[in-house]
Enzyme design. Structure first.
Site, short mmCIF file in Angstrom:
data_model
loop_
_atom_site.label_atom_id
_atom_site.label_comp_id
_atom_site.label_asym_id
_atom_site.label_seq_id
_atom_site.Cartn_x
_atom_site.Cartn_y
_atom_site.Cartn_z
N SER A 10 5.14 -4.24 -2.82
CA SER A 10 3.98 -4.12 -3.73
C SER A 10 4.08 -5.12 -4.88
O SER A 10 3.66 -4.83 -6.01
CB SER A 10 3.83 -2.69 -4.25
OG SER A 10 3.46 -1.82 -3.20
N ASP A 123 -1.98 0.87 0.20
CA ASP A 123 -3.25 1.57 -0.01
C ASP A 123 -4.25 1.31 1.11
O ASP A 123 -5.22 2.04 1.26
CB ASP A 123 -3.87 1.18 -1.35
CG ASP A 123 -3.13 1.79 -2.54
OD1 ASP A 123 -2.34 2.72 -2.32
OD2 ASP A 123 -3.34 1.34 -3.67
N LYS A 150 3.85 7.54 -1.36
CA LYS A 150 2.53 7.53 -1.99
C LYS A 150 2.11 8.97 -2.33
O LYS A 150 2.92 9.89 -2.32
CB LYS A 150 1.52 6.84 -1.08
CG LYS A 150 1.90 5.41 -0.72
CD LYS A 150 2.03 4.51 -1.94
CE LYS A 150 0.71 4.21 -2.58
NZ LYS A 150 0.79 3.24 -3.71
N ARG A 154 1.94 8.82 3.77
CA ARG A 154 0.78 8.29 4.47
C ARG A 154 1.05 7.92 5.93
O ARG A 154 0.10 7.86 6.72
CB ARG A 154 0.21 7.08 3.71
CG ARG A 154 -0.61 7.52 2.51
CD ARG A 154 -1.40 6.39 1.91
NE ARG A 154 -2.00 6.86 0.67
CZ ARG A 154 -2.21 6.11 -0.39
NH1 ARG A 154 -1.86 4.83 -0.37
NH2 ARG A 154 -2.75 6.62 -1.48
N ARG A 196 -6.86 8.26 -0.69
CA ARG A 196 -7.08 7.32 0.41
C ARG A 196 -7.31 8.06 1.73
O ARG A 196 -8.09 7.60 2.57
CB ARG A 196 -5.88 6.38 0.56
CG ARG A 196 -5.49 5.64 -0.71
CD ARG A 196 -6.54 4.69 -1.19
NE ARG A 196 -6.14 4.05 -2.44
CZ ARG A 196 -6.92 3.32 -3.21
NH1 ARG A 196 -8.17 3.10 -2.85
NH2 ARG A 196 -6.48 2.78 -4.33
N LYS A 222 -9.12 10.52 -8.26
CA LYS A 222 -8.02 9.75 -8.82
C LYS A 222 -8.39 8.28 -9.02
O LYS A 222 -8.02 7.68 -10.02
CB LYS A 222 -6.78 9.85 -7.93
CG LYS A 222 -5.65 8.96 -8.44
CD LYS A 222 -4.35 9.17 -7.73
CE LYS A 222 -3.29 8.28 -8.39
NZ LYS A 222 -1.97 8.41 -7.73
#
Length: 241
Positions: A10, A123, A150, A154, A196, A222
């Site tokens: 990231s 993301d 996350k 995920r 997400r 969020k």
């Protein structure tokens, strides 16, 4: 001095932060895995244009590719946002995208399964997974280590959501392997309190053969409190309870 140990994932978010600091007069240097910041500095007032968010665009981009033309404007075509890579990812999957002066038109088309590494774009993994489930061939999503850290795990929640929708998906050595099909089912989906995942489930409805209900749908607050309002502007059939 901030030292990043191990793999620098990231990284683009760090670069965006440094860009913002420098815009307001703070001297920061990024050298390899070290961030150097001088002490006793002062912020200086400045004007700043807030560009469109590629992380959010990704969901409407996929909706356009799956179900019909969607235009997204207010985007910086030269943005340093890491999630701008959704454009390259879609192009790699042979999506039809028309580039505008300040945005894009995403056109309905068939996309092809590919191997995609999401280590720098965690993301985007849920919505890429959704598109993969409706693409031709097999997609392998790699670089999933960070996904487990996350709002939800995920890797697992994307797998669970796609499985619930009837997609052909499995986890192989931490890779998400998805065999594409032409449509998805429906049903009751958990958001896992992850914005997400909630948005991914909502976009899945454009190819679902049955209604989709999303539990804890307010998780979108969020990052995108008006997400459902914008879906309604696109004539989505939506009921909020």
């Amino acid at each position: 001095r901030i030292i990043i140990e191990g793999e620098f994932e990231s990284r683009n978010y760090v670069e965006m932060t440094i860009h913002m600091l420098m815009h307001f007069g703070i001297e920061v240097t990024l050298e390899s895995n070290q961030i150097l910041i001088k002490g006793n500095q002062s912020y200086k007032a400045n004007d700043y244009y807030i560009e469109g968010d590629y992380s959010q665009l990704a969901f409407f981009a996929v909706a356009g590719v799956l179900n019909g033309n969607i235009t997204c404007k207010g985007m910086n075509l030269l943005s340093i946002q890491g999630d701008k890579s959704i454009i390259d990812t879609l192009k790699n999957m042979v999506a039809q995208i028309e580039v505008l002066e300040d945005g894009y038109i995403f056109k309905k088309c068939l996309t092809l399964g590919k191997e995609i590494n999401v280590s720098q774009i965690p993301d985007l993994e849920p919505i890429i997974g959704l598109l993969a489930s409706l693409s031709v061939g097999v997609t392998v999503i790699k670089g999933t280590k960070r996904l487990k850290l996350k709002e939800s795990n995920r890797l697992l929640t994307t797998f669970n959501t796609l499985k619930e929708l009837g997609a052909k998906v499995e986890i192989v050595n931490d890779d998400l392997v998805i065999e594409g099909s032409t449509e998805l089912g429906g049903g009751i989906l958990e958001s896992y309190n992850d914005h997400r995942i909630a948005m991914m489930g909502s976009i899945a409805s454009v190819k679902a053969t049955k209604d989709i209900t999303i539990l804890q749908a307010e998780a979108v607050n969020k990052s995108y409190p008006k997400f459902y309002e914008d879906l309604l502007k696109l004539n989505a059939k939506l009921r909020i309870e």
